[in-house]
Design an enzyme around this catalytic site. Sequence first.
Site, short mmCIF file in Angstrom:
data_model
loop_
_atom_site.label_atom_id
_atom_site.label_comp_id
_atom_site.label_asym_id
_atom_site.label_seq_id
_atom_site.Cartn_x
_atom_site.Cartn_y
_atom_site.Cartn_z
N HIS A 1 0.86 -1.19 0.00
CA HIS A 1 0.00 0.00 0.00
C HIS A 1 0.89 1.23 0.00
O HIS A 1 1.17 1.81 1.06
CB HIS A 1 -0.90 -0.04 1.25
CG HIS A 1 -2.00 0.95 1.24
ND1 HIS A 1 -3.21 0.72 1.85
CD2 HIS A 1 -2.08 2.19 0.71
CE1 HIS A 1 -3.99 1.78 1.68
NE2 HIS A 1 -3.32 2.68 1.00
N GLU B 1 -2.59 -1.71 -3.18
CA GLU B 1 -3.71 -0.93 -2.66
C GLU B 1 -3.37 0.55 -2.72
O GLU B 1 -2.20 0.92 -2.60
CB GLU B 1 -3.94 -1.22 -1.18
CG GLU B 1 -4.21 -2.63 -0.83
CD GLU B 1 -4.26 -2.80 0.70
OE1 GLU B 1 -4.74 -3.85 1.11
OE2 GLU B 1 -3.81 -1.91 1.45
N HIS C 1 -8.09 -5.44 7.42
CA HIS C 1 -7.85 -4.42 8.44
C HIS C 1 -8.12 -4.97 9.83
O HIS C 1 -9.22 -5.40 10.13
CB HIS C 1 -8.66 -3.13 8.23
CG HIS C 1 -7.81 -1.93 8.48
ND1 HIS C 1 -7.48 -1.52 9.74
CD2 HIS C 1 -7.15 -1.11 7.65
CE1 HIS C 1 -6.68 -0.48 9.67
NE2 HIS C 1 -6.45 -0.21 8.40
N1 PXP Z 1 -6.69 -3.41 3.63
C1 PXP Z 1 -6.43 -2.10 3.46
C2 PXP Z 1 -7.19 -1.35 2.43
C3 PXP Z 1 -5.45 -1.45 4.24
O1 PXP Z 1 -5.21 -0.15 4.06
C4 PXP Z 1 -4.73 -2.20 5.19
C5 PXP Z 1 -3.66 -1.52 5.99
O2 PXP Z 1 -2.64 -1.09 5.13
C6 PXP Z 1 -5.03 -3.57 5.33
C7 PXP Z 1 -6.02 -4.14 4.54
C8 PXP Z 1 -4.31 -4.44 6.30
O3 PXP Z 1 -4.65 -4.02 7.61
P1 PXP Z 1 -3.77 -4.48 8.85
O4 PXP Z 1 -2.41 -3.90 8.66
O5 PXP Z 1 -4.49 -3.94 10.03
O6 PXP Z 1 -3.74 -5.99 8.82
#
Ligand code: PXP
Length: 240
Positions: free
Chosen positions: A44, A71, A191
């Site tokens: 990301h 992402e 997330h």
């Molecule tokens: N999905 C998205 C769109 C995110 O921005 C993130 C964090 O970068 C994640 C998934 C993964 O989340 P986590 O780091 O809390 O596992």
Amino acid sequence: MEAKLSVNINKIALIRNSRGANFPNLLTVAKDCEEFGAEGITVHPRPDERHITYADIPQLKSIVTTEFNIEGYPNRKFLDMVIANKPHQCTLVPDLPSALTSDNGWDTINQKEFLKDTIAELQEAGIRVSLFINPDNILLDGALETGTDRIEFYTGPYAHDFEQDKYKAIEKYASAADHCSKLGIGINAGHDLNLKNLNFFKNNIPGLMEVSIGHALVVDALYYGLKNTIQMYQNELKRN
Ligand code: PXP
């Protein structure tokens, strides 16, 4: 069908950047994640490049042998980079440039036209698109009209509410997942998923195709090691 584990390696890049040299080597970590059982690598890049940099992307693209997922917020710079690197999937998030982390899904009603054009452009380049979204049937109906291939449920609220009442926490997601199946939209999630809440989520979301997990997985790796940790997450995804 089993949900795939995509490991988000942003935190590894954050550690690397904190010293300004190439240690840990992001490419080695990505390859090791795959060898240890990750079925995808997620990155990301944010506008300030505080963890993944734009320069990391072509290098990762050349070594990732599982699914590569990029992402981000689809500004012109991001879209050009994604199209140039052709990941398997691009997950669009509505983050402001200053966001610490993603904390909301798309408004697929008011941003429908923008999303439609953006998604069509990515799909024309042969890239599957997923839209980060809250579990809400109206927003899912809007997502269908954008032409997206999949959605990624924003699971932050699930993870938060799970601590109080896991049955209540999953309700909205289970009913939205049912709606997705009716609409024919594929389901990803991400997330704040972790070793405590992942299995319950997976078991209550039939058709879950992929989870992307970064923060908790990297924290767990401090205690259990990366190899054990990836296998522990895989066990949570596989056990009923
Ligand atoms: N999905 C998205 C769109 C995110 O921005 C993130 C964090 O970068 C994640 C998934 C993964 O989340 P986590 O780091 O809390 O596992």
